[in-house]
Design a protein around this motif. Sequence first.
Motif, PDB file in Angstrom:
ATOM      1  N   ARG A 158       4.922  -4.281   7.573  1.00 36.88           N
ATOM      2  CA  ARG A 158       6.086  -3.386   7.583  1.00 36.88           C
ATOM      3  C   ARG A 158       5.668  -2.010   7.081  1.00 36.88           C
ATOM      4  N   GLY A 159       6.508  -1.017   7.400  1.00 35.98           N
ATOM      5  CA  GLY A 159       6.266   0.333   6.932  1.00 35.98           C
ATOM      6  C   GLY A 159       5.525   1.222   7.906  1.00 35.98           C
ATOM      7  N   GLU A 160       5.639   0.953   9.213  1.00 38.06           N
ATOM      8  CA  GLU A 160       4.906   1.750  10.197  1.00 38.06           C
ATOM      9  C   GLU A 160       5.229   3.238  10.122  1.00 38.06           C
ATOM     10  N   THR A 161       6.470   3.582   9.772  1.00 35.81           N
ATOM     11  CA  THR A 161       6.862   4.988   9.714  1.00 35.81           C
ATOM     12  C   THR A 161       7.101   5.462   8.286  1.00 35.81           C
ATOM     13  N   SER A 162       6.640   4.690   7.323  1.00 39.04           N
ATOM     14  CA  SER A 162       6.854   5.005   5.918  1.00 39.04           C
ATOM     15  C   SER A 162       5.519   5.142   5.195  1.00 39.04           C
ATOM     16  N   ARG A 163       5.531   5.793   4.054  1.00 38.56           N
ATOM     17  CA  ARG A 163       4.319   5.846   3.231  1.00 38.56           C
ATOM     18  C   ARG A 163       4.099   4.525   2.499  1.00 38.56           C
ATOM     19  N   ALA A 164       5.176   3.775   2.282  1.00 38.27           N
ATOM     20  CA  ALA A 164       5.096   2.471   1.627  1.00 38.27           C
ATOM     21  C   ALA A 164       4.926   1.400   2.700  1.00 38.27           C
ATOM     22  N   LYS A 165       3.828   0.655   2.635  1.00 42.00           N
ATOM     23  CA  LYS A 165       3.505  -0.321   3.671  1.00 42.00           C
ATOM     24  C   LYS A 165       3.195  -1.684   3.054  1.00 42.00           C
ATOM     25  N   ARG A 166       3.342  -2.720   3.853  1.00 48.77           N
ATOM     26  CA  ARG A 166       2.951  -4.089   3.469  1.00 48.77           C
ATOM     27  C   ARG A 166       1.851  -4.496   4.428  1.00 48.77           C
ATOM     28  N   VAL A 167       0.717  -4.925   3.888  1.00 49.45           N
ATOM     29  CA  VAL A 167      -0.461  -5.238   4.687  1.00 49.45           C
ATOM     30  C   VAL A 167      -0.843  -6.697   4.495  1.00 49.45           C
ATOM     31  N   GLU A 168      -1.305  -7.315   5.585  1.00 52.58           N
ATOM     32  CA  GLU A 168      -1.847  -8.672   5.525  1.00 52.58           C
ATOM     33  C   GLU A 168      -3.287  -8.612   6.013  1.00 52.58           C
ATOM     34  N   VAL A 203      -3.841   2.084  -8.387  1.00 50.56           N
ATOM     35  CA  VAL A 203      -2.602   1.332  -8.230  1.00 50.56           C
ATOM     36  C   VAL A 203      -1.438   2.184  -8.726  1.00 50.56           C
ATOM     37  N   HIS A 204      -0.348   2.169  -7.962  1.00 52.53           N
ATOM     38  CA  HIS A 204       0.866   2.891  -8.336  1.00 52.53           C
ATOM     39  C   HIS A 204       2.052   1.961  -8.109  1.00 52.53           C
ATOM     40  N   ASP A 205       2.753   1.598  -9.165  1.00 50.96           N
ATOM     41  CA  ASP A 205       3.908   0.684  -9.100  1.00 50.96           C
ATOM     42  C   ASP A 205       3.573  -0.625  -8.382  1.00 50.96           C
ATOM     43  N   GLY A 206       2.429  -1.204  -8.677  1.00 48.14           N
ATOM     44  CA  GLY A 206       2.033  -2.486  -8.101  1.00 48.14           C
ATOM     45  C   GLY A 206       1.467  -2.407  -6.704  1.00 48.14           C
ATOM     46  N   ALA A 207       1.364  -1.200  -6.139  1.00 47.00           N
ATOM     47  CA  ALA A 207       0.839  -1.022  -4.782  1.00 47.00           C
ATOM     48  C   ALA A 207      -0.493  -0.280  -4.832  1.00 47.00           C
ATOM     49  N   MET A 208      -1.388  -0.596  -3.896  1.00 43.34           N
ATOM     50  CA  MET A 208      -2.659   0.092  -3.780  1.00 43.34           C
ATOM     51  C   MET A 208      -2.390   1.505  -3.251  1.00 43.34           C
ATOM     52  N   LYS A 209      -2.872   2.511  -3.945  1.00 37.85           N
ATOM     53  CA  LYS A 209      -2.679   3.895  -3.496  1.00 37.85           C
ATOM     54  C   LYS A 209      -3.908   4.312  -2.696  1.00 37.85           C
ATOM     55  N   VAL A 210      -3.656   4.759  -1.446  1.00 36.32           N
ATOM     56  CA  VAL A 210      -4.742   5.097  -0.532  1.00 36.32           C
ATOM     57  C   VAL A 210      -4.544   6.517   0.000  1.00 36.32           C
ATOM     58  N   VAL A 239       0.855  -1.184   0.000  1.00 31.84           N
ATOM     59  CA  VAL A 239       0.000   0.000   0.000  1.00 31.84           C
ATOM     60  C   VAL A 239       0.892   1.236   0.000  1.00 31.84           C
ATOM     61  N   ARG A 240       0.522   2.213  -0.770  1.00 35.82           N
ATOM     62  CA  ARG A 240       1.216   3.513  -0.785  1.00 35.82           C
ATOM     63  C   ARG A 240       0.230   4.538  -0.232  1.00 35.82           C
ATOM     64  N   VAL A 241       0.566   5.142   0.908  1.00 35.29           N
ATOM     65  CA  VAL A 241      -0.349   6.025   1.626  1.00 35.29           C
ATOM     66  C   VAL A 241      -0.047   7.491   1.340  1.00 35.29           C
TER      67      VAL A 241
END
Length: 94
Positions: free
Chosen positions: A70-80, A29-36, A15-17
């Motif tokens: 991952r990515g708690e402090t980043s705009r790029a995150k991995r979600v399950e 979608v942006h570069d394979g990530a969900m843009k939120v 996810v890209r936040v």
Amino acid sequence: MLSIEEGPGVVRFDVRVAPRSSRDAILGVHDGAMKVALTAPPVEGEANAALVALLAKKLGVAKRDVVLLRGETSRAKRVEVRGVAADAVRALVP
């Protein structure tokens, strides 16, 4: 196209936040990530909590079923997300 990894009973995706937006929305979608877009600011976990709440609501699962890997402090995150199929996640993306 959204890149989704499926496991037994779970799906994982990137996810890209964009915090401090005018509304909470899944933009595409942006570069394979969900843009939120999130109205919450990126301080003290507020944007992370807003992301979890938005995904849980849109997918019809409890907040405890949405986990930041991952990515708690980043705009790029991995979600399950537990209890949904990959098709349900793909259906969220306009």
